[in-house]
Each structure stands twice: as structure tokens, then as C-alpha cells.
Design an enzyme around this catalytic site. Structure first.
Site, PDB file in Angstrom:
ATOM      1  N   LYS A 161       0.823  -1.208   0.000  1.00 40.41           N
ATOM      2  CA  LYS A 161       0.000   0.000   0.000  1.00 40.41           C
ATOM      3  C   LYS A 161       0.869   1.274   0.000  1.00 40.41           C
ATOM      4  CE  LYS A 161      -3.983  -2.244   2.212  1.00 40.41           C
ATOM      5  NZ  LYS A 161      -4.946  -2.214   3.358  1.00 40.41           N
TER       6      LYS A 161
ATOM      7  N   TYR B  45     -12.300  -2.159  -4.093  1.00 39.17           N
ATOM      8  CA  TYR B  45     -12.869  -2.238  -2.741  1.00 39.17           C
ATOM      9  C   TYR B  45     -14.399  -2.138  -2.750  1.00 39.17           C
ATOM     10  CZ  TYR B  45      -8.346  -2.102  -0.332  1.00 39.17           C
ATOM     11  OH  TYR B  45      -7.094  -2.409   0.165  1.00 39.17           O
TER      12      TYR B  45
ATOM     13  N   ASN C  77      -1.999   0.232   6.698  1.00 31.94           N
ATOM     14  CA  ASN C  77      -1.488  -1.007   7.280  1.00 31.94           C
ATOM     15  C   ASN C  77      -0.630  -1.810   6.294  1.00 31.94           C
ATOM     16  OD1 ASN C  77      -3.556  -1.896   5.696  1.00 31.94           O
ATOM     17  ND2 ASN C  77      -4.738  -2.851   7.343  1.00 31.94           N
TER      18      ASN C  77
ATOM     19  N   HIS D 145      -2.227  -5.436   1.501  1.00 31.63           N
ATOM     20  CA  HIS D 145      -3.512  -6.100   1.284  1.00 31.63           C
ATOM     21  C   HIS D 145      -3.228  -7.539   0.895  1.00 31.63           C
ATOM     22  CE1 HIS D 145      -7.411  -7.226  -0.433  1.00 31.63           C
ATOM     23  NE2 HIS D 145      -6.693  -7.775  -1.393  1.00 31.63           N
TER      24      HIS D 145
ATOM     25  N   GLU E 262      -9.468 -11.005  -7.744  1.00 33.93           N
ATOM     26  CA  GLU E 262      -8.548  -9.879  -7.524  1.00 33.93           C
ATOM     27  C   GLU E 262      -7.310  -9.982  -8.421  1.00 33.93           C
ATOM     28  OE1 GLU E 262      -7.753  -9.633  -3.313  1.00 33.93           O
ATOM     29  OE2 GLU E 262      -9.830  -9.086  -2.852  1.00 33.93           O
TER      30      GLU E 262
END
Ligand code: RTP
Ligand code: MG
Length: 140
Positions: free
Chosen positions: A11, A51, A114, A117, A128
């Protein structure tokens, strides 16, 4: 156990702090192989689409803004039980709850920023992976 593939994203908080190599080392040390990888700037539409399952959640708009705040690295990881193996390497969503040695315990800044993913099921992994990679871009 079966050999599986899972979609991973490093990320924007990870690319901003130049942590991509340290995070990739965690995957490789635990036996996951990076069989596709690309650094990209997500568009708002791409992040919203990725998302979409979270679109009714209160954190959706913040999450999309965060995910387009800088480059991400999208990658396909392959290995035994890769979907769960990667979730274990990542640690809990909130770094405050993540176990020692996990990516999120070591690197995550917050529940939102965080660092990584990872797909949460084999079915979602297939969807995905196809969201970001053509079959010929995946080289096992
Ligand atoms: P991911 O999908 O990114 O692998 O993470 P996850 O399964 O552990 O967490 P999930 O519940 O799917 O949430 C997706 C991402 O949304 C952000 N988030 N923010 N502010 C908040 O309360 C909150 N909760 C989740 C995180 O970036 C989380 O990874
Ligand atoms: Mg998730």
C-alpha cells in the site's frame, strides 16, 4: 495442502517509506514466490472498483483516498496454502492486534495505513488477480 495464488498489494504507506524490499523478503522467507509484480498509481475508479465490497462501510471513502495517495505495488504470490499463508504473514488488520513478526506489527502505521492487502479467500484471490493481471503477465 495445495499450491495456491493470492493477490497482494503493497500500500502507499509502504512505497512512501521505501519498504517494498523488506516486505517482499517476508513473503520469500516464508516460502511464497512473487510470480507477478507491477508498481502502479491507482485511479480513483480502480480503487473504488477493487474495494467495492466495502462501499457501504464507514471507512470506504477514506480507504479509497488513502489507496490513491501514492504508488502501490500489485503482485501475485504463489505457494502452499498461499491465501491463508499470506494472511498469517500480514497479521491482523489493526497493527495493535497483530502478532510479533508479522508485516503489520513491524511496519503498519495505523488500521488504515497497514502496509499490505491480501486476498481473504481463494475465490476472491482469483477475482482480484484478474483485476490487475493478464494471464501472460503471471510467470510462475
Ligand atoms: P485488506 O483487505 O487490505 O487485506 O485488509 P483486511 O482484509 O485485513 O481488512 P478489511 O476489513 O478487508 O478492510 C480493508 C482495508 O480497509 C482499511 N480499514 N480501515 N478505519 C477503519 O476502521 C478501517 N478498517 C479497515 C484497512 O486499510 C484495511 O486493510
Ligand atoms: Mg480484506
Amino acid at each position: 495442502m495445495a499450491v495456491e495464488r493470492t493477490l497482494s498489494i503493497l500500500k502507499p504507506d509502504a512505497t512512501r517509506r521505501n519498504l517494498t524490499g523488506k516486505i517482499n523478503a517476508k513473503f520469500e522467507e516464508k516460502g511464497l514466490r512473487i510470480i507477478a509484480q507491477r508498481r502502479i498509481q491507482l485511479t480513483k475508479a480502480q480503487a473504488e472498483g477493487f474495494y467495492a465490497v466495502h462501499k457501504e462501510r464507514p471507512f470506504f471513502n477514506d480507504l479509497v483516498s488513502f489507496m490513491i495517495s501514492g504508488p502501490v505495488v500489485v503482485q501475485v504470490l504463489e505457494g502452499e496454502n498461499a491465501v491463508q499463508a499470506n494472511r498469517d504473514i500480514m497479521g491482523a488488520t489493526n497493527p495493535a492486534n497483530a502478532e510479533a513478526g508479522t508485516i503489520r506489527k513491524e511496519f503498519a502505521e495505523s488500521i488504515e495505513a497497514n502496509s499490505v492487502h491480501g486476498s481473504d479467500s481463494l475465490d476472491n484471490a482469483k477475482t482480484e488477480i484478474a483485476y490487475f493481471f493478464k494471464p501472460e503477465e503471471i510467470v510462475p
